[in-house]
Design a protein around this motif. Structure first.
Motif, PDB file in Angstrom:
ATOM      1  N   GLY A 132       0.802  -1.225   0.000  1.00  0.00           N
ATOM      2  CA  GLY A 132       0.000   0.000   0.000  1.00  0.00           C
ATOM      3  C   GLY A 132       0.830   1.267   0.000  1.00  0.00           C
ATOM      4  O   GLY A 132       1.964   1.304   0.488  1.00  0.00           O
ATOM      5  N   SER A 133       0.263   2.342  -0.542  1.00  0.00           N
ATOM      6  CA  SER A 133       0.933   3.646  -0.645  1.00  0.00           C
ATOM      7  C   SER A 133       0.332   4.645   0.346  1.00  0.00           C
ATOM      8  O   SER A 133      -0.761   4.451   0.874  1.00  0.00           O
ATOM      9  N   GLY A 134       1.062   5.745   0.541  1.00  0.00           N
ATOM     10  CA  GLY A 134       0.565   6.801   1.419  1.00  0.00           C
ATOM     11  C   GLY A 134       0.514   6.363   2.866  1.00  0.00           C
ATOM     12  O   GLY A 134      -0.561   6.137   3.426  1.00  0.00           O
ATOM     13  N   GLY A 135       1.696   6.230   3.501  1.00  0.00           N
ATOM     14  CA  GLY A 135       1.721   5.758   4.881  1.00  0.00           C
ATOM     15  C   GLY A 135       0.879   6.604   5.820  1.00  0.00           C
ATOM     16  O   GLY A 135       0.135   6.075   6.640  1.00  0.00           O
ATOM     17  N   GLY A 136       0.994   7.922   5.710  1.00  0.00           N
ATOM     18  CA  GLY A 136       0.212   8.811   6.567  1.00  0.00           C
ATOM     19  C   GLY A 136      -1.126   9.183   5.982  1.00  0.00           C
ATOM     20  O   GLY A 136      -2.144   9.219   6.691  1.00  0.00           O
ATOM     21  N   LEU A 137      -1.146   9.459   4.654  1.00  0.00           N
ATOM     22  CA  LEU A 137      -2.342  10.013   4.029  1.00  0.00           C
ATOM     23  C   LEU A 137      -2.411   9.598   2.567  1.00  0.00           C
ATOM     24  O   LEU A 137      -1.398   9.654   1.864  1.00  0.00           O
ATOM     25  N   PHE A 138      -3.598   9.200   2.124  1.00  0.00           N
ATOM     26  CA  PHE A 138      -3.840   8.896   0.715  1.00  0.00           C
ATOM     27  C   PHE A 138      -5.147   9.575   0.335  1.00  0.00           C
ATOM     28  O   PHE A 138      -6.190   9.332   0.962  1.00  0.00           O
ATOM     29  N   THR A 139      -5.113  10.455  -0.682  1.00  0.00           N
ATOM     30  CA  THR A 139      -6.324  11.165  -1.096  1.00  0.00           C
ATOM     31  C   THR A 139      -6.557  11.007  -2.592  1.00  0.00           C
ATOM     32  O   THR A 139      -5.622  10.856  -3.368  1.00  0.00           O
ATOM     33  N   THR A 140      -7.828  11.072  -2.973  1.00  0.00           N
ATOM     34  CA  THR A 140      -8.206  11.042  -4.386  1.00  0.00           C
ATOM     35  C   THR A 140      -9.090  12.241  -4.732  1.00  0.00           C
ATOM     36  O   THR A 140      -9.847  12.195  -5.694  1.00  0.00           O
ATOM     37  N   ASN A 141      -9.011  13.298  -3.929  1.00  0.00           N
ATOM     38  CA  ASN A 141      -9.840  14.476  -4.130  1.00  0.00           C
ATOM     39  C   ASN A 141      -9.034  15.707  -3.712  1.00  0.00           C
ATOM     40  O   ASN A 141      -7.868  15.609  -3.335  1.00  0.00           O
ATOM     41  N   ASP A 142      -9.647  16.873  -3.761  1.00  0.00           N
ATOM     42  CA  ASP A 142      -8.965  18.097  -3.356  1.00  0.00           C
ATOM     43  C   ASP A 142      -8.554  18.013  -1.890  1.00  0.00           C
ATOM     44  O   ASP A 142      -9.267  17.455  -1.047  1.00  0.00           O
ATOM     45  N   CYS A 143      -7.406  18.615  -1.586  1.00  0.00           N
ATOM     46  CA  CYS A 143      -6.892  18.539  -0.223  1.00  0.00           C
ATOM     47  C   CYS A 143      -6.115  19.813   0.106  1.00  0.00           C
ATOM     48  O   CYS A 143      -5.334  20.302  -0.712  1.00  0.00           O
ATOM     49  N   ARG A 144      -6.329  20.337   1.314  1.00  0.00           N
ATOM     50  CA  ARG A 144      -5.580  21.498   1.809  1.00  0.00           C
ATOM     51  C   ARG A 144      -4.989  21.132   3.170  1.00  0.00           C
ATOM     52  O   ARG A 144      -5.711  20.691   4.061  1.00  0.00           O
ATOM     53  N   ILE A 145      -3.676  21.325   3.304  1.00  0.00           N
ATOM     54  CA  ILE A 145      -2.977  20.972   4.546  1.00  0.00           C
ATOM     55  C   ILE A 145      -2.210  22.198   5.017  1.00  0.00           C
ATOM     56  O   ILE A 145      -1.369  22.738   4.295  1.00  0.00           O
ATOM     57  N   THR A 146      -2.476  22.623   6.243  1.00  0.00           N
ATOM     58  CA  THR A 146      -1.896  23.858   6.772  1.00  0.00           C
ATOM     59  C   THR A 146      -1.301  23.605   8.156  1.00  0.00           C
ATOM     60  O   THR A 146      -1.931  22.978   9.014  1.00  0.00           O
ATOM     61  N   SER A 147      -0.082  24.095   8.368  1.00  0.00           N
ATOM     62  CA  SER A 147       0.568  24.097   9.687  1.00  0.00           C
ATOM     63  C   SER A 147       0.525  22.726  10.354  1.00  0.00           C
ATOM     64  O   SER A 147       0.229  22.604  11.555  1.00  0.00           O
ATOM     65  N   SER A 148       0.822  21.699   9.601  1.00  0.00           N
ATOM     66  CA  SER A 148       0.759  20.330  10.117  1.00  0.00           C
ATOM     67  C   SER A 148       2.119  19.646  10.001  1.00  0.00           C
ATOM     68  O   SER A 148       2.987  20.078   9.235  1.00  0.00           O
ATOM     69  N   ILE A 149       2.286  18.561  10.765  1.00  0.00           N
ATOM     70  CA  ILE A 149       3.552  17.833  10.813  1.00  0.00           C
ATOM     71  C   ILE A 149       3.310  16.375  10.426  1.00  0.00           C
ATOM     72  O   ILE A 149       2.424  15.716  10.979  1.00  0.00           O
ATOM     73  N   PHE A 150       4.115  15.887   9.479  1.00  0.00           N
ATOM     74  CA  PHE A 150       4.095  14.483   9.082  1.00  0.00           C
ATOM     75  C   PHE A 150       5.461  13.892   9.427  1.00  0.00           C
ATOM     76  O   PHE A 150       6.482  14.334   8.889  1.00  0.00           O
ATOM     77  N   SER A 151       5.490  12.895  10.288  1.00  0.00           N
ATOM     78  CA  SER A 151       6.775  12.321  10.686  1.00  0.00           C
ATOM     79  C   SER A 151       6.670  10.806  10.876  1.00  0.00           C
ATOM     80  O   SER A 151       5.646  10.283  11.332  1.00  0.00           O
ATOM     81  N   ASN A 152       7.741  10.116  10.475  1.00  0.00           N
ATOM     82  CA  ASN A 152       7.891   8.674  10.703  1.00  0.00           C
ATOM     83  C   ASN A 152       6.745   7.841  10.128  1.00  0.00           C
ATOM     84  O   ASN A 152       6.382   6.798  10.685  1.00  0.00           O
ATOM     85  N   ASN A 153       6.191   8.297   9.024  1.00  0.00           N
ATOM     86  CA  ASN A 153       5.202   7.499   8.303  1.00  0.00           C
ATOM     87  C   ASN A 153       5.904   6.688   7.221  1.00  0.00           C
ATOM     88  O   ASN A 153       6.963   7.075   6.719  1.00  0.00           O
ATOM     89  N   SER A 154       5.302   5.570   6.831  1.00  0.00           N
ATOM     90  CA  SER A 154       5.976   4.699   5.873  1.00  0.00           C
ATOM     91  C   SER A 154       4.994   3.899   5.036  1.00  0.00           C
ATOM     92  O   SER A 154       3.990   3.404   5.554  1.00  0.00           O
ATOM     93  N   SER A 155       5.305   3.794   3.741  1.00  0.00           N
ATOM     94  CA  SER A 155       4.674   2.757   2.941  1.00  0.00           C
ATOM     95  C   SER A 155       5.387   1.448   3.268  1.00  0.00           C
ATOM     96  O   SER A 155       6.479   1.446   3.812  1.00  0.00           O
TER      97      SER A 155
END
Length: 265
Positions: A133-156
């Motif tokens: 599977g892909s997108g360890g933290g997040l997988f989207t198929t539509n519009d997406c807005r990400i603000t002031s966020s932290i992604f760490s130590n995620n993995s496929s």
């Protein structure tokens, strides 16, 4: 303070939140944590692993907003049999419009692939690893807005490794690792602003061992982000210590073959 919703230790796997077409069109979560969720594994009827161990929205009709939330230690489901690719979006899978503000997405993983045995008419077969599977933290198929966020130590996940089967086998190929260690965006418009991505990674390609032809699996692409047919805009964001895996090793008659397929970007 943030309220954490998590799966009890030792309990059967289940998603923390699943949003369906019966739910409200506008859905918001604030100051909540979603932890240790597990999407269902594939089976004889539904071969692919389930998506979205923490939060899963498979419909495209909603507007979803997460504010000051934590999505942590969630896992997508493992695949099963020949069509059994691993599930996407260990932390979050969304087919609806998604807005993340001041969130932490960490330590989530995509789902494992399986092995496909393709028998021929001469008593032999091919053994081929399916994709993880892909997108360890997040997988989207539509519009997406990400603000002031932290992604760490995620993995496929790593591609499935296949050892010497011990039967007449024509060909063995290791599985392909998932792409997008932190995020995989498939279509839509994506805007990322004021975010940090660190120590996310894609998996290694699966190893292959056989007394005949072999080929190592391909590593995942995009240690932090992989975008496919997506209008992607990134500003004022930091990326560090993200990495892709290495290609799987192929071993034929005990001799290491030179078939390694590395990751990208």
């Amino acid at each position: 303070d943030t309220t954490i919703i998590k799966r009890a230790s030792g309990s059967m796997g289940f998603r923390i939140v699943r949003i369906s077409s019966d739910d409200s069109l506008n859905i918001g979560f604030e100051l909540l944590g979603f932890a240790y969720g597990k999407a269902p594994d594939g089976n004889d009827e539904m071969h692919a692993g389930g998506c979205g161990g923490g939060i899963c929205c498979e419909d495209s009709i909603h507007d979803i907003r997460l504010t000051s939330c934590i999505v942590s230690h969630n896992t997508a489901g493992a695949g099963h049999d020949e069509n059994g690719i691993g599930g996407h979006g260990g932390g979050i899978f969304s087919a609806s419009k998604l807005n993340l503000v001041n969130c932490r997405i960490n330590n989530n993983m995509g789902g494992n692939g399986d092995v496909w045995y393709d028998f021929d008419n001469y008593g032999g077969y091919d053994a081929i690893g399916t994709s993880s599977g892909s997108g360890g933290g997040l997988f989207t198929t539509n519009d997406c807005r990400i603000t002031s966020s932290i992604f760490s130590n995620n993995s496929s996940r790593n591609g499935r490794s296949i050892g010497e089967p011990g039967y007449p086998c024509n060909y063995v190929r290791g599985g392909t690792a998932g792409s997008g260690g932190a995020c995989y965006f498939r279509s839509g418009s994506v805007h990322i602003s004021g975010c940090r991505f660190y120590k996310n990674n894609t998996g290694h390609g699966g190893n292959a061992s056989n007394n005949g032809a072999t080929n190592g699996g391909t590593a995942g692409k995009g240690g932090a982000i992989y975008a496919f047919q997506t209008e992607l805009t990134i500003d004022s964001s930091e990326f560090r210590e993200n990495s892709t895996g290495h290609g799987g090793e192929a071993d034929s008659w005990g001799e290491p073959a030179a078939s390694k397929n590395g990751g990208h970007g």
